[in-house]
Each structure stands twice: as C-alpha cells, then as structure tokens.
Design a protein around this motif. Structure first.
Motif: not given
Length: 144
Positions: A49-55, A134-139, A123-131
C-alpha cells in the motif's frame, strides 16, 4: 513486590485464547506469506500500500501496488468479494496497512495485515523484488 510483568495480572486462559485467536483473524506474518508462496499456495492478493516509488525500489515478490489512498470500489471491481487481501506497508512504524485494511473491510472484502511490512520481510532474511537498485534505507519508505 511483583515484577513489572506481573504488576498487571495476565488474563484468564479462556480470555487469552479468545484474544490471541481473534488477532490471527486480522493478521498474518512475513513467514506465513513467504511459506505460502514457496508452497505455491497463494490464495490471497498481496498488496503493497506504499506509493509507486517505494514499490519500485523494493517490494515483496508477488505483491501488487495499490497505494492506500487509491483503494476504491471502482478500482477493485474486478475482484470477487470473496478475495482475501493481505496488505502491508513499510513496517511497524507505519499505519498505512491499517488504513488500507479499514478501506478494504468497509468495501466488503476480507483482509489481513502482514505484520512487520517491508521491515519484517527484510528482518526474516527474505529478498525483495527491486525494479530500481537502491540502498535498503531508501527502499522502506512509506509515501502512504
């Protein structure tokens, strides 16, 4: 003198059972979502439910992006009222998933929150899908 833990007595077992059982009807966790995905048992729609940029910067695999402010009856018309939506946001510091859950429930859809959101997923160690790399802090950002 009792400890700080016992300062307020625990609920009787029957009340605790009802409380914790009820909580599970409202929420699921990252591990259960991931396990369902790995088993090919995805009988829910996972919604970031975050904005498109964060997604775009990073989201849970298999999630679709519907920013909370855009959840409407018209936007969900293609979904059966039996569709279970699982919503998440940036993490425990954000109430965007709760706001989205309220909107979905008001529209007549069953809904659960994936507690922990993106923060919990990582935190669970799962990967994100990234388009966009970006550094994690900005994700994690909310924009909701």
């Amino acid at each position: 003198m009792p400890s700080l833990v016992r300062e307020i007595p625990a609920a009787p077992s029957a009340i605790a059972l009802m409380h914790f059982s009820n909580r599970l009807t409202f929420e699921t966790d990252c591990s259960d979502v991931h396990g369902s995905q790995q088993a090919g048992e995805v009988d829910f729609v996972l919604v970031d439910v975050r904005g498109p940029l964060a997604f775009e910067r990073g989201h849970v695999p298999g999630a679709i992006n519907i920013p909370g402010r855009l959840i409407t009856a018209d936007g969900l018309a293609a979904y059966s009222k039996a569709t279970l939506f699982v919503v998440y946001c940036a993490g425990p510091h954000c109430n965007g998933a709760n706001k989205a859950a309220v909107k979905l429930a008001a529209l007549g859809y069953p809904v659960k929150e994936m507690i922990g959101g993106v923060t919990g997923w990582l935190d669970e160690g799962f990967e994100l899908s990234v388009a966009v790399q970006q550094p994690v802090s900005t994700v994690i950002g909310c924009e909701c």
